[in-house]
Enzyme design. Sequence first.
Site, PDB file in Angstrom:
ATOM      1  N   ASP A  96      15.919  -3.052  -8.029  1.00 39.28           N
ATOM      2  CA  ASP A  96      14.667  -3.286  -7.306  1.00 39.28           C
ATOM      3  C   ASP A  96      14.626  -4.770  -6.930  1.00 39.28           C
ATOM      4  O   ASP A  96      14.588  -5.621  -7.816  1.00 39.28           O
ATOM      5  CB  ASP A  96      13.451  -2.989  -8.185  1.00 39.28           C
ATOM      6  CG  ASP A  96      13.309  -1.529  -8.569  1.00 39.28           C
ATOM      7  OD1 ASP A  96      14.326  -0.827  -8.626  1.00 39.28           O
ATOM      8  OD2 ASP A  96      12.173  -1.103  -8.869  1.00 39.28           O
ATOM      9  N   LYS A 160       9.122   0.226  -2.187  1.00 33.17           N
ATOM     10  CA  LYS A 160       8.259   0.141  -3.376  1.00 33.17           C
ATOM     11  C   LYS A 160       7.032  -0.709  -3.076  1.00 33.17           C
ATOM     12  O   LYS A 160       7.124  -1.729  -2.376  1.00 33.17           O
ATOM     13  CB  LYS A 160       9.079  -0.449  -4.523  1.00 33.17           C
ATOM     14  CG  LYS A 160       8.351  -0.668  -5.832  1.00 33.17           C
ATOM     15  CD  LYS A 160       9.326  -1.214  -6.868  1.00 33.17           C
ATOM     16  CE  LYS A 160       8.626  -1.670  -8.129  1.00 33.17           C
ATOM     17  NZ  LYS A 160       9.564  -2.291  -9.100  1.00 33.17           N
ATOM     18  N   LYS A 189       8.395   4.395  -4.141  1.00 32.75           N
ATOM     19  CA  LYS A 189       8.090   4.081  -5.541  1.00 32.75           C
ATOM     20  C   LYS A 189       6.750   3.357  -5.588  1.00 32.75           C
ATOM     21  O   LYS A 189       6.550   2.361  -4.903  1.00 32.75           O
ATOM     22  CB  LYS A 189       9.182   3.222  -6.166  1.00 32.75           C
ATOM     23  CG  LYS A 189       8.871   2.811  -7.616  1.00 32.75           C
ATOM     24  CD  LYS A 189      10.032   2.073  -8.257  1.00 32.75           C
ATOM     25  CE  LYS A 189       9.666   1.534  -9.624  1.00 32.75           C
ATOM     26  NZ  LYS A 189      10.812   0.834 -10.276  1.00 32.75           N
TER      27      LYS A 189
END
Length: 231
Positions: A96, A160, A189
Amino acid sequence: MGEKLTVTQLAKCIDQTLLKPYVSNEELRTHCEKAVAYGFKTVAINNAPIPFCASIIKGKGVLIDAAVSFPLGQCTIETKVFETVDAIEKGADEVDYVVNLVEVKNRNWAYIQEEMSRIVEVCRDRKTTSKVIFENCYLTQEEKEKLCEISLEVLPDFIKTSTGFGTGGATVQDVALMKDWVGGKIKIKAAGGIRTAEQALAMIGAGASRIGTSRGCEIIEQYKTILQEGK
C-alpha cells in the site's frame, strides 16, 4: 448487500493493521498470531518488521501487507520504488503506497501517473498486490475523480481511501464514488476509522472488497453476535 457474508468471508476482507511507530516485537507477535487465529487476509505493517512478522505467519494463510512512503507520501518516486522492491524482497505479499499529495495539489498529473505506473509495474513483475492510497480527506471531488481516472489507465489491484493517519478516514460516500468510477476493473479498499462491524459492512455494501482496520478482532466478534441475533 444480498446474501450475508460468513464470518470467514468477512475475515478475509480484513487487513489487520499495526502501523504505530512504537510497538515492540511482542506486540507484533501477538498481532500476527491473532491475525492467524481469526483468518484475516493480511497483517498491515511498517517495513522494518517485515522479516520478523514473516517468520511468524508465512505459510499460515495470512499475507504481509507493507506500507510504503507511509503516511505522508512525501518521498521521491525513486525512493518509493526502492522501498517497494525492498519490502517485497523482505517478504511482503502486498504493498500500500501513498500518492504524492503535493503533486496532486499542483495538478501535476503526469507525475502522479508516472509514480503509480512505476510502483504498480514493480509489484506486477513480482506478483505482488498493489494498492494506491488517495488520502481522500485532503482531496477535492475533482482530485478524487482524477486519481480514479489515472488509476484506470495504470490498473493497480486496489485503490484505497485513506491511511488512517490523516484528518479523516473512509466514508461510504467516497467508497461509492471510487466504485462508480472504476467499476469492476479495480478493487476498493476502505481504511481509516472503521471500528465496528456495522461500519465494515456499510463499506462493503458501498463497493469495498478490503477493509483496513486495527479493530479486526472486535469487528469479527461483533459480526458473530449480529449473525447470532439474526440482524
